[in-house]
Design an enzyme around this catalytic site. Structure first.
Site, PDB file in Angstrom:
ATOM      1  N   HIS A 412       0.821  -1.216   0.000  1.00 17.24           N
ATOM      2  CA  HIS A 412       0.000   0.000   0.000  1.00 17.24           C
ATOM      3  C   HIS A 412       0.854   1.266   0.000  1.00 17.24           C
ATOM      4  CE1 HIS A 412      -3.558   2.243   0.116  1.00 17.24           C
ATOM      5  NE2 HIS A 412      -4.227   1.629   1.066  1.00 17.24           N
ATOM      6  N   ASP A 416      -2.361   1.785  -4.414  1.00 21.51           N
ATOM      7  CA  ASP A 416      -3.585   2.064  -3.680  1.00 21.51           C
ATOM      8  C   ASP A 416      -4.675   1.091  -4.114  1.00 21.51           C
ATOM      9  OD1 ASP A 416      -2.356   4.173  -2.388  1.00 21.51           O
ATOM     10  OD2 ASP A 416      -2.892   5.588  -3.970  1.00 21.51           O
TER      11      ASP A 416
END
Ligand code: CO6
Length: 440
Positions: A412, A416
């Site tokens: 992450h 995203d």
């Protein structure tokens, strides 16, 4: 005495050290070129190293199970059969001054002389990679400071991230160059990352204690490191793969007859992944500090379960350039080599993405751990027949379809949810759009 230094060979692009798991010779043994000298284990792969010269082994510097840096002298061979009376210092200086034949040894590398490594070894048993030493030099990190840094690598080795974390935390008190001191505000030193200590485990009378083998320890370290390095998140999609299942059922035998290889679903998954990676370069990348390295090649690692219970990830290089036949052959070859401990070190390196097939154990879904330094890993669940609602021109119907779950764990820091989700959906689309009439 003309002597030749046997050094720890560099067994792969990114390999910096290896563990001597077995010596086939001892001091005093006469050896001939190509005689096996020792077995070395690097990141999960074991290799036997033959001698590049004839001679007599006069010195063995490391015992079995020693972790040794690439380029270190492991043993000295007397080329003319003479054995030195005196100890190491003289042997070393002779080895340096006396030319070996000038011919590059084919099987092991010649000794590299690196003054700073030698200097540090006089004071320390620790090995510092050239990268760590360069950073230390640039940042004016003293040798004592370097020695105090806790290493997270194999055998406690200081890695780039360790020295970078140290530099971030060392605050204004350390001996930095003047210019750097001025440019950085005197921020209070951040607290050192707290090292998690596992709670003690009690061992009862009937309990069995099993020592982890070397590979198990490596896997364990790698898993912990991966979770610490990158914040993982996982997304899941369901794919209707009825067409591709029907295609495989129809063509399985003919494919094997024509190409001599069995086709499973894995090459088809790999083909879909490679195509999606080519479309989403950010997922085919690595993170280096504040930089994102988009990899040119699409090299897909395949997690293979070994008969001993361990796991290894051979890599299908340039997967996006191979057709289904090529992917099938390479997958079968690598899986076979993995199960028989026949992989070359280079065959487990250079991966830019990994697929792990949980469906092999009948599992439907999983949250795999990223194989660092990659940024994503796909888990493929078992394909099962399920009742599904289909929209048809004459209305909705319930039909029996072949379905599977695909789950993607991604880093992450740079991927995203929108990107990870779109990439995952694209893989599913490729699988769902598989042409049932595709020629073999
Ligand atoms: N659905 C349905 N059927 C499947 C599936 C799925 N997902 N996967 C395999 N199979 C079938 C396959 O088609 C074969 O069927 P037949 O051709 O009809 O005989 C059969 O199961 C056996 O397949 P096989 O395993 O021999 O070959 P495959 O090409 O599918 O897989 C492999 C190759 C190397 C991936 C596999 O042998 C293997 O080692 N799988 C285990 C991988 C593993 O351990 N993953 C977990 C690792 S842990 O990743 C991990 C990060 C952490 C969590």
């Amino acid at each position: 005495m003309a002597s030749f230094n046997i050094v720890m060979p560099k067994l792969g692009e990114s390999i910096q050290e290896g563990t001597i798991t077995k010596w086939f010779v001892k001091e005093g043994d006469t050896i001939e070129e190509d005689d096996m000298l020792f077995e070395v284990a690097t990141d999960k792969v074991d290799s036997e190293i033959p001698s590049p010269v004839d001679g007599v082994i006069t010195k063995i510097n490391y015992e079995e199970d020693s972790l040794v840096a690439v380029g270190e002298v492991l043993a000295v061979v007397s080329l003319d059969g003479e054995v030195e009376e005196t100890e190491s210092e003289e042997t070393e200086s002779k080895a340096e001054t006396e030319p070996t034949t000038g011919e590059a040894p084919a099987k092991a590398e010649t000794e590299t002389t690196d003054a700073s490594v030698d200097d540090s070894r006089k004071l320390s048993n620790r090995f510092y990679s050239p990268l760590v030493k360069t950073i230390a030099k640039e940042e004016n990190v003293s040798f004592d400071e370097l020695e105090s840094i806790e290493g997270s690598g194999v055998g406690g080795r200081v890695q780039k991230k360790d020295i970078m974390a140290y530099l971030e935390n060392r605050g204004s008190s350390a001996a930095q160059p003047e210019a750097k001191k001025e440019s950085k505000p005197a921020a209070p030193a951040a607290p050192a990352v707290e090292k998690k200590v596992a709670p003690p485990v009690s061992v009862g009378a009937g309990d069995t204690v099993v020592e982890m083998d070397r590979v198990r320890k490596l896997i364990a370290d790698h898993m912990v490191m991966s979770k610490q390095v990158s914040p993982h998140v996982t997304s899941v999609v369901e794919a209707d793969v009825t067409e591709l299942v029907m295609w495989r059922n129809k063509n399985k035998e003919a494919f094997q007859k024509k190409y001599g290889d069995k086709i499973t679903f894995m090459p088809i998954f790999t083909e879909a992944v490679a195509a999606a990676l080519a479309e989403f370069p950010m997922v085919n990348s690595s993170v280096d500090g504040d930089k994102i390295i988009l990899k040119k090649d699409v090299n897909v690692g395949i997690a293979v379960a070994k008969p001993d219970g361990n796991l290894i990830v051979p890599v299908i290089k340039n997967a996006e350039q191979r057709n289904l036949v090529g992917l099938t052959k390479e997958l079968n070859r690598l899986a076979d080599a993995a199960r028989n401990n026949k992989l070359d070190p280079a065959e487990i390196q250079g991966g830019t993405f990994t697929i792990t097939n949980f469906g092999s154990f009948g599992n439907i879904i999983g949250t795999p751990i990223i194989n660092q330094p990659q940024v994503a890993i796909l888990a493929t669940g078992i394909i099962e027949k399920k009742p599904a609602v289909l929209e048809t021109p004459s209305g909705d119907v319930i039909a029996i379809r072949h379905k599977m779950y695909l789950s993607l764990s991604y880093d992450h820091r740079i991927v995203d949810g929108a990107l990870g989700g779109a990439f995952l959906r694209r893989i599913a689309d490729h699988l769902e759009q598989f042409d049932i009439n595709r020629a073999i």
